[in-house]
Write an enzyme that holds these catalytic residues in place. Structure first.
Site, PDB file in Angstrom:
ATOM      1  N   LYS A  13       2.828 103.435 143.603  1.00  0.00           N
ATOM      2  CA  LYS A  13       3.182 103.920 144.947  1.00  0.00           C
ATOM      3  C   LYS A  13       4.323 103.097 145.545  1.00  0.00           C
ATOM      4  CE  LYS A  13      -1.036 103.246 146.484  1.00  0.00           C
ATOM      5  NZ  LYS A  13      -1.672 102.728 145.245  1.00  0.00           N
ATOM      6  N   ARG A  88      -6.778 106.197 153.255  1.00  0.00           N
ATOM      7  CA  ARG A  88      -7.498 105.843 152.032  1.00  0.00           C
ATOM      8  C   ARG A  88      -8.945 106.281 152.090  1.00  0.00           C
ATOM      9  NH1 ARG A  88      -4.253 101.251 150.313  1.00  0.00           N
ATOM     10  NH2 ARG A  88      -5.133 100.452 148.417  1.00  0.00           N
ATOM     11  N   ARG A 127       2.167  92.725 137.212  1.00  0.00           N
ATOM     12  CA  ARG A 127       3.067  92.868 138.375  1.00  0.00           C
ATOM     13  C   ARG A 127       3.565  91.503 138.872  1.00  0.00           C
ATOM     14  NH1 ARG A 127       1.046  96.445 143.043  1.00  0.00           N
ATOM     15  NH2 ARG A 127      -0.841  95.227 142.782  1.00  0.00           N
ATOM     16  N   ARG A 160      -0.029  88.721 143.112  1.00  0.00           N
ATOM     17  CA  ARG A 160      -0.899  88.955 144.270  1.00  0.00           C
ATOM     18  C   ARG A 160      -2.313  88.433 144.035  1.00  0.00           C
ATOM     19  NH1 ARG A 160       0.041  95.060 146.171  1.00  0.00           N
ATOM     20  NH2 ARG A 160      -2.227  95.042 146.156  1.00  0.00           N
ATOM     21  N   ARG A 171     -11.318  97.430 142.835  1.00  0.00           N
ATOM     22  CA  ARG A 171     -10.398  98.299 143.598  1.00  0.00           C
ATOM     23  C   ARG A 171     -10.392  99.718 143.016  1.00  0.00           C
ATOM     24  NH1 ARG A 171      -5.192  94.752 143.206  1.00  0.00           N
ATOM     25  NH2 ARG A 171      -4.127  96.563 144.087  1.00  0.00           N
TER      26      ARG A 171
END
Ligand code: AP5
Length: 225
Positions: A13, A88, A127, A160, A171
């Site tokens: 996203k 969400r 990431r 992160r 998640r």
């Protein structure tokens, strides 16, 4: 243009939002980024959000709804906006409908990035994000430059806190339980477009770009991928 980007954690996203804002010139409103900034600044809101985010669970609806409502009132949202990671939950989607209706606005497209769970873990654990400009990289698929980021700052690329494998699994579970039902919600409103999120970031962007160009010409979207 008024757009919502939905998809599982790590679906891409943020990656697509960074490309899209250059194409359609509207601000990206990422609730995840807003909460991380509040956390970094040590505000009351940030400290409250921290405990939820580090466990990989959702921050309570009333907190994020308030944040988004304030942000949408800013003048840079007059030409449109791109919501990234909000809503969400169905409760958030209903609250957003109420906010937009008061403002006499409405969503044009909800783009759902579809990526299977088995691909997600590799994407998220690799990431890296530039500490200065927030540009998103991946150690294998889009490696950060060795010396400096493309923003010119010395290469400082962060991992992160919620990108550890066990938190990512939580998640994903939360996504399937609480966020996936949004697909039906927006399909009923005929604004949902499912986008195949597999392939390179440029290939995925091309799918989105083509859809937006076609729907712009035809004056509407569809819910087929
Ligand atoms: P948030 O920051 O919104 O995280 P998320 O939705 O879990 O999504 P991510 O940011 O992890 O992934 P992404 O889809 O943006 O993927 P990216 O482009 O970075 O939320 C974090 C937390 O905040 C939540 O868990 C919750 O606690 C809280 N929160 C936020 N909003 C909330 C809300 N509305 N309500 C309640 N709580 C909320 O890509 C991932 C990696 O993959 C990158 O390395 C990238 O380079 C790579 N990649 C991207 N596309 C491709 C591709 N096509 N091929 C190969 N690699 C790719």
């Amino acid at each position: 243009m008024e757009i919502i980007l939905v998809g599982p954690p790590g679906a891409g996203k943020g990656t697509q939002a960074q490309r899209l804002i250059a194409l359609i010139a509207v601000p990206q409103i990422s609730t995840g980024d807003m909460l991380r900034e509040a956390k970094k600044a040590g505000t009351k809101l940030g400290l409250e959000a921290k405990s939820y985010m580090e466990r990989g669970v959702l921050v309570p609806d009333e907190i994020v709804i308030g944040l988004v409502e304030e942000r949408l009132k800013a003048s840079d949202c007059n030409p449109g906006y791109m919501l990234d990671g909000f809503p969400r939950t169905v409760a958030q989607a209903m609250a957003l409908d109420g906010i937009l209706s008061k403002m006499q606005r409405k969503i044009d497209h909800v783009l759902l990035l579809e990526v299977p769970d088995e691909v997600i873990v590799e994407r998220i654990t690799g990431r890296r994000t530039c500490k200065h400009c927030g540009k998103i990289y991946h150690i294998k698929f889009d490696p950060p430059p060795q010396e400096s980021c493309e923003c010119g700052s010395k290469g400082e690329f962060m991992v992160r806190a919620d990108d550890k494998e066990d938190v990512v699994k939580e998640r994903l579970k939360i996504y399937h339980d609480q966020t996936a039902p949004l697909a039906k919600y927006y399909q009923k409103k005929s604004v949902l477009r499912v986008i195949d999120g597999l392939g390179s970031p440029d290939q995925v962007f091309d799918r989105i770009r083509k859809f937006l160009m076609t729907s712009d010409r035809e004056g509407g979207g569809s819910d087929e991928s």
